[in-house]
Structure formats: C-alpha cells, structure tokens
Enzyme design. Structure first.
Site: not given
Ligand SMILES: [Fe+2]
Ligand SMILES: [Fe+2]
Length: 332
Positions: A36, A79, A117, A120, A170, A173, A202-203, A206
C-alpha cells in the site's frame, strides 16, 4: 567472559543467522508492487472530485475528539522521527549496511523495514494536514526538535538489546495504532480507522520479524540472550519519542503519555502484556542449562509482567487538563 569477548560472540551469532534472515525476507517484507502507499487512502488531487473528497474528510474529522487528536499527533510525530531510528538500527553490530547499498540480508532487512515505516509518518502527516484540525506548524516544529534531539534507547550498538527493543516497540506501536483506530471508528471517522488499521498491520509484521530474529538468537546463544532481555527490561523500554518538545513545552511527552494512558491507547497494562507476550514467545521459562546469572535473569523475567500489572493497578496519572500547542493551546 570479558565484555569485549561477549561482544565478538554476539557479532558471530548475528552473522551466523544471516542466511536464515535472507531466506525469510520474502515473507517478512512485502514486495513493493503488493504494498500500500499513502495516496491509496487520500483524495486524488488530480481528479475533478478532489474538493468533494476533501470536504468529506474534513467533515468526518470534525468528529474526532481533541484528546484523540493529541494522541494521533504524538503517534505521527513518533513515526516522523524515522531518520533517527534508521541511524540507530544501522549502528547495531553485525546489522550495519557497510556500503549503504549492501546485498547482505541484514542490510536488505534494514532498508526494507525503513521503506515500509516511511509510509506511516507520510500518511498520518498528510491526513492530519488535510483535516484542518491541527496547528501543522507546531506539529512540524515538534518533529524538527525530535530529530534534532535524537533517539537513545540505551542499547548501545548491541544487536541483542536492539532486537529486544524493536520486538517490544513494534508490538507497542501496533497496540497504540490499533487503539487509535478503534476510537476513531467509535467517533465515526472511518477513514482514520482504516489508516490506523493498515499501519498497525505493518507494525504486526515487523513485530513478527524482530521476534523471529530473537528466537534464532535464543537458539544460538541462550545465556547472553536471556541476560540481554533482562538487562533491557531493567533499563526499561523508553518510547522512541520520549525526547519530544515543541520548543516551549518541556513536559510535552509526559503530557502526551498521560492522555494516551487516559484514553487507554497505551498503558502500563499494555507494557505488562508485552513483557508477558515476549517471555512466552521466547519460551523463557523453559530455557535450560543456563549459568547462575542467566538463571537469575530468567527468574526475574518470569514474574516481571505480574509486577507491572500490580503497578498498573496502583498507578494514577495526572487527570488535570493540559494545553497542547498542536491544537492551538486548547486543553484536553
Ligand atoms: Fe511505524
Ligand atoms: Fe514500526
């Protein structure tokens, strides 16, 4: 064993799992053409309909309570200090991208992680700008200060401490973005809910990656891995943005944390739950054949989350309303 010898052995361990990391990179990082991008969630300014789309965003964003806005700004500022995190990651012994475009698996991971990252802060920044709800200049000044101040999670260049920190962070967040998303939905802001959800995703990926790296380190070097885990927990996991300031407010981070705690976006209970998750995930209670010091570290870790939970029950945070430059000194 001397500090220096321990250090060399850690470097060796990191190098020994590089092959494993390389094999797993395709599942840990998303290919760019399947990823994305911030513009997928924002009005297309080249379209005739841009004004309608923008108007809709601004209408819905009116529903976001000030206190949630403050937490969102704090998360966005965090971020946006990605240059500091990348600099830190690149200093970890054995992880360093020695040329800046190295083909080593660790270097590929660190560049891939940074690129993911990077979206974000971009997305949250653009979203907040378009809402017209925040003093963008005050927010940008805060980002400027934060990158100026730097980031010191007390890991030095130690990759074990580094990956314990990132595994924790991670997950933290992920929790924080998910909770902001949930509260946004509650207030009727479905776009922000979607945005926070995609970032939290995503976090989560990760978090999985860093926990996996540590799992391999625990397999290869359980004694120093568990000692490092205990050391990091004793040092406490400071939030990446703990040095934030808007140039006027020295207590900005504490104030922001208090609001996050009050809204239950990120709390001492979450801190305890993350410790529990890591202790279980790395199978700490089952580690065997440890040195005396490592066995002590193991004992300490196994009861640590309960102690934080007990602390959470006694914890009281400042409930008085505080003003934030980010929202034109309105109080929350
Ligand atoms: Fe992030
Ligand atoms: Fe992250």
């Amino acid at each position: 064993m001397s500090e220096e010898k321990m250090y060399n052995s850690r470097f060796e361990v990191i190098k020994s799992i590089e092959g494993f990391v390389g094999e797993n990179l395709p599942s840990l990082l998303k290919p760019v053409d399947e990823s994305w991008q911030p513009s997928d969630f924002l009005p297309d300014m080249t379209k005739e309909s841009w004004q309608d789309e923008l108007k809709e965003i601004r209408e819905r964003a009116k529903e976001i309570p000030d206190e949630l806005l403050v937490v969102l700004v704090g998360d966005m500022v965090t971020e946006e200090a990605l240059p500091s995190y990348k600099t830190w990651l690149n200093r970890l012994e054995g992880i360093t991208d020695v040329t800046g475009a190295s083909s080593s698996a660790w270097a590929k991971w660190s560049r891939g992680w940074t690129s993911e990252e990077n979206r974000h802060g971009d997305l949250l920044n653009k979203y907040l700008y378009l809402t017209g709800r925040v003093d963008m200049r005050a927010v940008e000044v805060t980002v400027h200060h934060l990158i100026n101040s730097g980031f010191d999670p007390q890991t030095g260049n130690d990759p074990y401490l580094g990956f314990i920190y990132t595994s924790f962070q991670e997950r933290a967040t992920k929790i924080s973005h998910s909770n902001v998303g949930r509260l946004a939905k509650k207030s009727g802001e479905t776009l922000l809910h979607k945005i926070c959800g995609i970032i939290a995703g995503d976090e989560a990926r990760h978090e999985k990656a860093y926990k996996l790296f540590m799992t391999k380190i625990f397999e290869a070097d359980p004694v120093y891995a568990v000692l490092s885990f205990a050391k990091m927990m004793r040092l406490k996991v400071t939030m990446p943005a703990h040095m934030m300031t808007d140039g006027k407010d020295k207590n900005l981070f504490t104030k922001f944390s208090n609001v996050a705690q009050r809204l239950e976006v990120y709390t001492v209970k979450d801190y305890a739950s993350i410790i529990k998750n890591l202790v279980e995930g790395w199978n700490i209670p089952a580690l065997k054949g440890l040195s005396d010091a490592a066995a002590k570290a193991q004992d300490y870790l196994c009861t640590l989350s309960e102690r934080y939970n007990a602390l959470a029950n006694r914890f009281s945070f400042a409930a008085n309303a505080e003003s934030f430059s980010w929202i034109y000194d309105r109080k929350v």
